[in-house]
Design a protein around this motif. Structure first.
Motif, mmCIF file in Angstrom:
data_model
loop_
_atom_site.group_PDB
_atom_site.id
_atom_site.type_symbol
_atom_site.label_atom_id
_atom_site.label_comp_id
_atom_site.label_asym_id
_atom_site.label_seq_id
_atom_site.Cartn_x
_atom_site.Cartn_y
_atom_site.Cartn_z
ATOM 1 N N GLU A 1 1.304 -2.392 2.490
ATOM 2 C CA GLU A 1 0.833 -1.248 3.278
ATOM 3 C C GLU A 1 1.115 0.078 2.581
ATOM 4 O OE1 GLU A 1 0.949 -3.066 7.828
ATOM 5 O OE2 GLU A 1 2.756 -2.192 7.006
ATOM 6 N N GLN A 2 2.156 0.070 1.723
ATOM 7 C CA GLN A 2 2.492 1.331 1.039
ATOM 8 C C GLN A 2 2.514 1.104 -0.461
ATOM 9 O OE1 GLN A 2 6.007 3.196 2.886
ATOM 10 N NE2 GLN A 2 5.986 1.407 4.215
ATOM 11 N N VAL A 3 1.496 0.408 -0.934
ATOM 12 C CA VAL A 3 1.548 -0.067 -2.312
ATOM 13 C C VAL A 3 1.680 1.066 -3.341
ATOM 14 C CG1 VAL A 3 -0.953 -0.344 -2.526
ATOM 15 C CG2 VAL A 3 0.569 -1.725 -3.955
ATOM 16 N N ASP A 4 1.116 2.225 -3.049
ATOM 17 C CA ASP A 4 1.238 3.310 -4.032
ATOM 18 C C ASP A 4 2.654 3.873 -4.067
ATOM 19 O OD1 ASP A 4 -1.403 3.003 -4.857
ATOM 20 O OD2 ASP A 4 -2.111 4.211 -3.164
ATOM 21 N N ALA A 5 3.213 4.102 -2.869
ATOM 22 C CA ALA A 5 4.564 4.661 -2.796
ATOM 23 C C ALA A 5 5.620 3.666 -3.279
ATOM 24 C CB ALA A 5 4.860 5.087 -1.365
ATOM 25 N N MET A 6 5.360 2.388 -3.124
ATOM 26 C CA MET A 6 6.362 1.384 -3.447
ATOM 27 C C MET A 6 6.066 0.633 -4.747
ATOM 28 S SD MET A 6 7.102 -0.147 0.346
ATOM 29 C CE MET A 6 8.812 -0.053 0.822
ATOM 30 N N ALA A 7 5.212 1.215 -5.569
ATOM 31 C CA ALA A 7 4.778 0.533 -6.791
ATOM 32 C C ALA A 7 5.944 0.098 -7.688
ATOM 33 C CB ALA A 7 3.811 1.428 -7.562
ATOM 34 N N ASP A 8 7.060 0.839 -7.600
ATOM 35 C CA ASP A 8 8.238 0.497 -8.413
ATOM 36 C C ASP A 8 8.770 -0.898 -8.137
ATOM 37 O OD1 ASP A 8 8.251 2.900 -9.548
ATOM 38 O OD2 ASP A 8 10.041 3.681 -8.492
#
Ligand code: ADP
Ligand code: MG
Length: 345
Positions: free
Chosen positions: A333-340
């Motif tokens: 759901e937050q793949v951009d923010a949690m890409a790390d």
């Protein structure tokens, strides 16, 4: 233009591709599928055709005629039968989206932290072959920790123990990444086998692993209660000496005793892990306790037995069978923010 409009429909899915169970989470909808990881395949000449998947296929395990084969595509947490895994994922994608119109979805799948690069690539390829537009991979303990609401970005170390079907995975996380991971091949299936063996040697009765699993879930206990509720189980099977169907009764003590060996093996894995991580992290773990996830965390009083054996406190996560898929879903759901947190391709 049309494909762009269709892209607005969220078809993305987070998948926990487990040895025993596969779960699927769709952003905005939550957990939409939970099925055993089993595929039934009919062989006609050279042609292999999938005739059932999931629950339906599981009821066929151990009772199929020769022309039908039941396959568990995952073994020890990794893909053992690529074609069957691909078919299974395809089937689940279709099941989840029914006849809705959608673009090929983006899929996030978790893999054991101890999986090799080749094993990870196989999962990635299976997702693409099943029709995903893009496949993201995440390490299972990271997903489990997020699903269990652990503060994973802290510097404090935390240990997770996931007792699944084929493997028990032990991982230590610190600052959002896995600093130690080990997988041992003793988990739910080994407990079922231990019950089969116990009944065979103590009572000369042959039962199947599916019956053993039912006993474990319904009457099993890692430490029998000295007083209070007791469930005795009446069991039918084939008497090994006379060859006839017969019946015996098992008490909770019997099941706890039957599970001794697999539990000992899990305990040695935990001891090894505690010996292998830095002392500061061990101190953190002693203070907070070890988090338990996976279906094995539902074995009654497993936390008490593990505390007795190791001296460390155990915390059973809420809804332990679903932590991994829930965490995978949150990251999707937050793949951009949690890409790390993703495994770098
Ligand atoms: P995986 O991730 O390997 O697919 P799961 O986390 O789904 O595995 O756990 C499946 C295992 O949990 C099976 O061996 C099953 O028998 C076991 N299990 C499920 N419920 C219980 C229960 N109530 N008590 C003991 N074991 C259970
Ligand atoms: Mg699992």
């Amino acid at each position: 233009m049309l494909t762009r409009a269709l892209g607005l429909v969220s078809a993305d899915m987070a998948i926990d591709l487990g040895t025993a169970n596969t779960l699927v989470y769709v952003p905005g909808r939550g957990i939409v599928l939970e099925e055993p990881s089993v595929v039934a395949i009919a062989q006609r000449g050279d042609e292999r055709r999938v005739i059932a998947v999931g629950h339906e296929a599981k009821t066929m395990l151990g009772r199929t005629p020769h022309k039908i084969e039941t396959v568990q595509p995952l073994r020890d947490g990794v893909i053992a039968d690529f074609a069957a895994a691909e078919e299974m994922i395809k089937f689940f994608i279709r099941r989840v989206h029914k006849r809705r119109i959608f673009n090929n979805p983006r899929i996030m799948i978790c893999v054991p932290a101890s999986a090799t690069p080749v094993e990870r690539r196989a999962v990635h390829e299976a997702g693409l072959a099943a029709g995903a537009r893009r496949v993201y991979l995440i390490e299972e303990p990271v997903a489990a920790a997020i699903g269990a609401n652990l503060p994973i970005s802290e510097t404090r170390g935390s240990m997770l123990l996931d007792i699944g079907g084929g493997t028990t995975d032990i991982a230590v996380l610190s600052m959002g990444s896995v600093m130690y991971a080990r997988s041992i091949r003793t988990a739910g299936n080994a407990m079922d086998e231990a019950i089969v063996n116990y009944v065979r040697f103590k009572h000369h009765l042959l039962i199947g692993t599916s019956s053993a699993e039912v006993i474990k879930r319904e009457a099993g206990s890692a430490v029998p209660k000295s007083n209070g509720e007791r469930i005795s189980i009446h069991l039918k099977g084939r008497d090994l000496q006379r060859g006839f169907p017969t019946e015996i009764t098992l008490e909770p003590e019997d099941i706890a005793e039957a599970l001794t060996l697999p539990i000992q093996q899990i305990v040695s894995g935990i001891r090894q892990a505690l010996a292998d991580v830095p002392p500061e992290i061990v101190a953190d773990i002693y203070e907070t306790g070890i988090y338990l996830t996976g279906g094995g965390a539902l074995l009654e009083r497993i936390d008490v037995r593990l505390l007795n054996e190791t001296g460390v406190k155990f915390r059973i996560a809420d809804d332990p069978l679903r932590c991994v898929v829930r965490g995978t879903g949150k990251v999707l759901e937050q793949v951009d923010a949690m890409a790390d947190l993703l495994i770098k391709p």
